[in-house]
Design a protein around this motif. Sequence first.
Motif, short mmCIF file in Angstrom:
data_model
loop_
_atom_site.label_atom_id
_atom_site.label_comp_id
_atom_site.label_asym_id
_atom_site.label_seq_id
_atom_site.Cartn_x
_atom_site.Cartn_y
_atom_site.Cartn_z
N GLY A 1 -5.73 96.59 84.06
CA GLY A 1 -6.10 95.52 84.98
C GLY A 1 -7.50 94.97 84.79
O GLY A 1 -7.85 93.94 85.38
N ILE A 2 -8.31 95.63 83.96
CA ILE A 2 -9.70 95.18 83.81
C ILE A 2 -10.05 94.77 82.38
O ILE A 2 -11.15 94.27 82.15
N LEU A 3 -9.14 94.96 81.44
CA LEU A 3 -9.42 94.54 80.07
C LEU A 3 -9.44 93.02 79.97
O LEU A 3 -8.63 92.34 80.61
N TRP A 4 -10.35 92.50 79.15
CA TRP A 4 -10.37 91.07 78.89
C TRP A 4 -9.06 90.69 78.22
O TRP A 4 -8.53 91.40 77.37
N THR A 5 -8.50 89.56 78.60
CA THR A 5 -7.28 89.05 78.00
C THR A 5 -7.54 87.67 77.43
O THR A 5 -8.08 86.80 78.12
N ASN A 6 -7.17 87.50 76.19
CA ASN A 6 -7.35 86.23 75.50
C ASN A 6 -6.38 85.20 76.08
O ASN A 6 -5.17 85.29 75.87
N PRO A 7 -6.88 84.21 76.81
CA PRO A 7 -5.99 83.24 77.47
C PRO A 7 -5.29 82.29 76.50
O PRO A 7 -4.34 81.62 76.88
N LYS A 8 -5.75 82.25 75.24
CA LYS A 8 -5.17 81.32 74.27
C LYS A 8 -4.08 81.96 73.41
O LYS A 8 -3.54 81.32 72.52
N ASN B 1 4.31 87.17 70.20
CA ASN B 1 5.11 86.15 69.54
C ASN B 1 4.89 86.09 68.03
O ASN B 1 5.51 85.31 67.33
N GLY B 2 3.96 86.93 67.53
CA GLY B 2 3.71 86.98 66.09
C GLY B 2 3.02 85.75 65.54
O GLY B 2 3.05 85.51 64.33
N ILE B 3 2.38 84.98 66.40
CA ILE B 3 1.71 83.74 65.98
C ILE B 3 0.24 83.81 66.38
O ILE B 3 -0.11 84.32 67.43
N ASP B 4 -0.62 83.26 65.54
CA ASP B 4 -2.04 83.15 65.84
C ASP B 4 -2.24 81.90 66.69
O ASP B 4 -2.64 80.85 66.20
N ASP B 5 -1.93 82.00 67.97
CA ASP B 5 -1.93 80.83 68.86
C ASP B 5 -3.29 80.16 68.98
O ASP B 5 -3.38 78.95 69.13
N ASP B 6 -4.38 80.95 68.94
CA ASP B 6 -5.70 80.35 69.10
C ASP B 6 -6.36 80.02 67.75
O ASP B 6 -7.49 79.57 67.70
N HIS B 7 -5.62 80.23 66.66
CA HIS B 7 -6.06 79.85 65.30
C HIS B 7 -7.41 80.46 64.91
O HIS B 7 -8.22 79.81 64.27
#
Length: 135
Positions: free
Chosen positions: A51-58, A63-69
């Motif tokens: 509940g306290i770890l930073w989560t990358n919103p991008k 999904n196996g994809i580099d969504d934030d490039h």
Amino acid sequence: MAFTRQGSGWFLRVSVNKAYEFARQKKLKSKTVLVAVIDSGVDTLHEDLKGILWTNPKEIPGNGIDDDHNGYVDDIHGWNFIGGKDGKNVKDDSQEEARVYYRFKEKFEVAGLDPSKLSGEDAENYRMWVKRARP
């Protein structure tokens, strides 16, 4: 930037003053950077951490994809740089000394290289590399 030895470990040393001077000369605007160093073996699903770890919103988890490039696939809570290409822990790992040696091997293990002609960061990295090259 240069590697330095402190105690039993090697560390990457970055000159803050040089970084600021570079940014000033290039007229770069500042932006907030979040940095955290977590030791190996962290269970990101542990009840005290999840509940306290930073989560990358991008990133879209799993999904196996580099969504934030940024070059890292599914880097939901950052990236394990000492892990495998998939970010997972590796079973066997090399010592930092070996990584340093092989990082600079091609650059410094050259016929006719005159170390006395190296300066600045190259000279410092060469001295460090020589220590790793000899047992």
